[in-house]
Write a protein that holds these residues in place. Sequence first.
Motif, PDB file in Angstrom:
ATOM      1  N   LYS A 241     -12.580  -0.645  -1.234  1.00  0.00           N
ATOM      2  CA  LYS A 241     -13.911  -0.925  -0.684  1.00  0.00           C
ATOM      3  C   LYS A 241     -14.692   0.368  -0.454  1.00  0.00           C
ATOM      4  N   LYS A 242     -14.010   1.401   0.015  1.00  0.00           N
ATOM      5  CA  LYS A 242     -14.673   2.697   0.175  1.00  0.00           C
ATOM      6  C   LYS A 242     -15.084   3.254  -1.180  1.00  0.00           C
ATOM      7  N   GLN A 243     -14.238   3.015  -2.178  1.00  0.00           N
ATOM      8  CA  GLN A 243     -14.541   3.461  -3.539  1.00  0.00           C
ATOM      9  C   GLN A 243     -15.822   2.787  -4.032  1.00  0.00           C
ATOM     10  N   ALA A 244     -15.913   1.479  -3.790  1.00  0.00           N
ATOM     11  CA  ALA A 244     -17.086   0.728  -4.225  1.00  0.00           C
ATOM     12  C   ALA A 244     -18.338   1.152  -3.460  1.00  0.00           C
ATOM     13  N   GLU A 245     -18.193   1.350  -2.147  1.00  0.00           N
ATOM     14  CA  GLU A 245     -19.339   1.748  -1.319  1.00  0.00           C
ATOM     15  C   GLU A 245     -19.898   3.102  -1.751  1.00  0.00           C
ATOM     16  N   ALA A 246     -19.005   3.976  -2.220  1.00  0.00           N
ATOM     17  CA  ALA A 246     -19.429   5.306  -2.664  1.00  0.00           C
ATOM     18  C   ALA A 246     -19.840   5.308  -4.132  1.00  0.00           C
ATOM     19  N   ASN A 247     -19.794   4.120  -4.752  1.00  0.00           N
ATOM     20  CA  ASN A 247     -20.140   3.971  -6.168  1.00  0.00           C
ATOM     21  C   ASN A 247     -19.247   4.817  -7.070  1.00  0.00           C
ATOM     22  N   ARG A 248     -17.987   4.983  -6.628  1.00  0.00           N
ATOM     23  CA  ARG A 248     -17.012   5.677  -7.467  1.00  0.00           C
ATOM     24  C   ARG A 248     -16.267   4.644  -8.313  1.00  0.00           C
ATOM     25  N   PRO A 249     -15.770   5.037  -9.470  1.00  0.00           N
ATOM     26  CA  PRO A 249     -15.147   4.090 -10.400  1.00  0.00           C
ATOM     27  C   PRO A 249     -13.829   3.499  -9.891  1.00  0.00           C
ATOM     28  N   TYR A 250     -13.608   2.239 -10.239  1.00  0.00           N
ATOM     29  CA  TYR A 250     -12.341   1.569  -9.963  1.00  0.00           C
ATOM     30  C   TYR A 250     -12.169   0.456 -10.984  1.00  0.00           C
ATOM     31  N   GLY A 251     -10.949  -0.043 -11.099  1.00  0.00           N
ATOM     32  CA  GLY A 251     -10.720  -1.087 -12.084  1.00  0.00           C
ATOM     33  C   GLY A 251      -9.379  -1.762 -11.902  1.00  0.00           C
ATOM     34  N   ALA A 252      -9.128  -2.745 -12.760  1.00  0.00           N
ATOM     35  CA  ALA A 252      -7.886  -3.508 -12.704  1.00  0.00           C
ATOM     36  C   ALA A 252      -7.639  -4.128 -14.064  1.00  0.00           C
ATOM     37  N   ILE A 253      -6.398  -4.529 -14.270  1.00  0.00           N
ATOM     38  CA  ILE A 253      -6.026  -5.175 -15.528  1.00  0.00           C
ATOM     39  C   ILE A 253      -5.248  -6.452 -15.226  1.00  0.00           C
ATOM     40  N   GLY A 254      -5.445  -7.457 -16.067  1.00  0.00           N
ATOM     41  CA  GLY A 254      -4.698  -8.704 -15.940  1.00  0.00           C
ATOM     42  C   GLY A 254      -4.903  -9.397 -14.605  1.00  0.00           C
ATOM     43  N   ALA A 255      -3.795  -9.786 -13.993  1.00  0.00           N
ATOM     44  CA  ALA A 255      -3.842 -10.555 -12.751  1.00  0.00           C
ATOM     45  C   ALA A 255      -4.478  -9.794 -11.600  1.00  0.00           C
ATOM     46  N   ALA A 256      -4.498  -8.474 -11.664  1.00  0.00           N
ATOM     47  CA  ALA A 256      -5.068  -7.693 -10.561  1.00  0.00           C
ATOM     48  C   ALA A 256      -6.575  -7.883 -10.447  1.00  0.00           C
ATOM     49  N   THR A 257      -7.241  -8.144 -11.563  1.00  0.00           N
ATOM     50  CA  THR A 257      -8.678  -8.420 -11.496  1.00  0.00           C
ATOM     51  C   THR A 257      -8.931  -9.654 -10.640  1.00  0.00           C
ATOM     52  N   ALA A 258      -8.119 -10.692 -10.872  1.00  0.00           N
ATOM     53  CA  ALA A 258      -8.304 -11.962 -10.169  1.00  0.00           C
ATOM     54  C   ALA A 258      -7.753 -11.957  -8.753  1.00  0.00           C
TER      55      ALA A 258
ATOM     56  N   ALA B  96      -6.222 -14.985 -19.531  1.00  0.00           N
ATOM     57  CA  ALA B  96      -6.818 -16.304 -19.744  1.00  0.00           C
ATOM     58  C   ALA B  96      -6.447 -17.300 -18.651  1.00  0.00           C
ATOM     59  N   SER B  97      -5.203 -17.239 -18.176  1.00  0.00           N
ATOM     60  CA  SER B  97      -4.745 -18.210 -17.185  1.00  0.00           C
ATOM     61  C   SER B  97      -5.418 -18.032 -15.830  1.00  0.00           C
ATOM     62  N   MET B  98      -6.077 -16.901 -15.619  1.00  0.00           N
ATOM     63  CA  MET B  98      -6.697 -16.632 -14.321  1.00  0.00           C
ATOM     64  C   MET B  98      -8.209 -16.479 -14.404  1.00  0.00           C
ATOM     65  N   ALA B  99      -8.769 -16.750 -15.581  1.00  0.00           N
ATOM     66  CA  ALA B  99     -10.217 -16.622 -15.745  1.00  0.00           C
ATOM     67  C   ALA B  99     -10.964 -17.514 -14.760  1.00  0.00           C
ATOM     68  N   GLY B 100     -10.397 -18.681 -14.454  1.00  0.00           N
ATOM     69  CA  GLY B 100     -11.042 -19.610 -13.533  1.00  0.00           C
ATOM     70  C   GLY B 100     -11.130 -19.103 -12.109  1.00  0.00           C
ATOM     71  N   LEU B 101     -10.401 -18.043 -11.789  1.00  0.00           N
ATOM     72  CA  LEU B 101     -10.443 -17.479 -10.442  1.00  0.00           C
ATOM     73  C   LEU B 101     -11.613 -16.521 -10.251  1.00  0.00           C
ATOM     74  N   LEU B 102     -12.263 -16.145 -11.351  1.00  0.00           N
ATOM     75  CA  LEU B 102     -13.411 -15.249 -11.251  1.00  0.00           C
ATOM     76  C   LEU B 102     -14.686 -16.056 -11.027  1.00  0.00           C
ATOM     77  N   ALA B 103     -15.557 -15.560 -10.177  1.00  0.00           N
ATOM     78  CA  ALA B 103     -16.832 -16.232  -9.944  1.00  0.00           C
ATOM     79  C   ALA B 103     -17.673 -16.240 -11.212  1.00  0.00           C
ATOM     80  N   ASP B 104     -17.535 -15.191 -12.019  1.00  0.00           N
ATOM     81  CA  ASP B 104     -18.246 -15.092 -13.294  1.00  0.00           C
ATOM     82  C   ASP B 104     -17.210 -14.778 -14.369  1.00  0.00           C
ATOM     83  N   ASP B 105     -16.887 -15.781 -15.179  1.00  0.00           N
ATOM     84  CA  ASP B 105     -15.870 -15.586 -16.216  1.00  0.00           C
ATOM     85  C   ASP B 105     -16.488 -15.441 -17.607  1.00  0.00           C
ATOM     86  N   SER B 106     -17.766 -15.087 -17.667  1.00  0.00           N
ATOM     87  CA  SER B 106     -18.483 -15.056 -18.939  1.00  0.00           C
ATOM     88  C   SER B 106     -18.004 -13.967 -19.891  1.00  0.00           C
ATOM     89  N   GLU B 107     -17.284 -12.969 -19.385  1.00  0.00           N
ATOM     90  CA  GLU B 107     -16.810 -11.873 -20.240  1.00  0.00           C
ATOM     91  C   GLU B 107     -15.307 -11.926 -20.478  1.00  0.00           C
TER      92      GLU B 107
END
Length: 338
Positions: A250-267, A285-296
């Motif tokens: 959250k501090k990373q996001a607030e400071a607009n510094r980069p962060y990311g995740a892969i697979g299940a960690a995104t969801a 694919a099995s967790m796409a439904g857990l994202l508020a926006d799964d368009s990508e």
Amino acid sequence: MYGVKIMADELLADCAAASYDLIVLPGGVPGAANLGACATLEGMVRKHVEKGGLYAAICAAPPLALASWCLLDGHKATGHPWFVEKFPPEVTAVDANVVVDGNAVTGTGPATSMEFVLALVEQLYGKEKVEQIAKPMLVRYEGGYSMNELNSVQWHCSGTPKVLLPLGNGIEEMEAIIIVDALRRANADVVVASAEDGVVVTARHGTRIVADVMLDEAADRAPFDLIIVPGGMPGAKTLGGCEQLVALLKKQAEANRPYGAIGAATAHVLEPHGLLKGKKATTCASMAGLLADDSECENRVVVDGNVITSRSPGTAMEYAVAVVEEARRLAEGLLFLG
């Protein structure tokens, strides 16, 4: 080779008398040369080959180990381009990612390791098993990588990028190890931190990874230029429930510094804590439904501003390359790729 610490299941001497269906040697230098100089291993592989067993090596190990023991004589084989000249005249060097010649299987290097492993699976179990494994992992065989970049922004840091990669029991080992390896090859300062009770973390498929530090200690080194969270279950849920990691993100996001995740960690890490608000992302694919926006979610790697996400173990190499490409931009005027 690049400091990823994996704990062995046994000492080689303790399993020298055992029988195996496959013996496979990893590459890397000086590791491959060390394997080639190991008399115990040479004896094991020789007996295995004499019994008609399947044997394999990748990268520098075909020339520096198998060929040095004359176990590729009369065979076609491949290896890392930097080492194929080490093959003796008795070995026919082939320019291919993977070569299967009789019971010997050889591969070229890290970027072809997935293709190499699936060739071994085919030899052991047949093509049907390969399809069962490769399809859900989203493995693809063509070269290069694909990345969908939205809302491009300049990532910033001064000097060598400092990266945090947290681990929890049950994380997907391929996702974690490939990302750490790629970033360290690019000379990034990667801190692997355990969110468990000790530094040894048992990954989803039983690989024991030794973290550099505990997450508490890593947090004292904040801020980081980049935080990347590997997926895998139940590891992603564990990391998503780690208050200290969530606070760092959250501090990373607030400071607009980069962060990311892969697979299940995104969801299970980014989405539940509002770390994808207003962002496009991808996940398995099995967790796409857990994202508020799964368009990508059909894209293998997605970069939206300061957030970079990917889908699965089969996209981990592409994700790692994309992260390195983005991290390249982090170093202001500093060419840190070696």
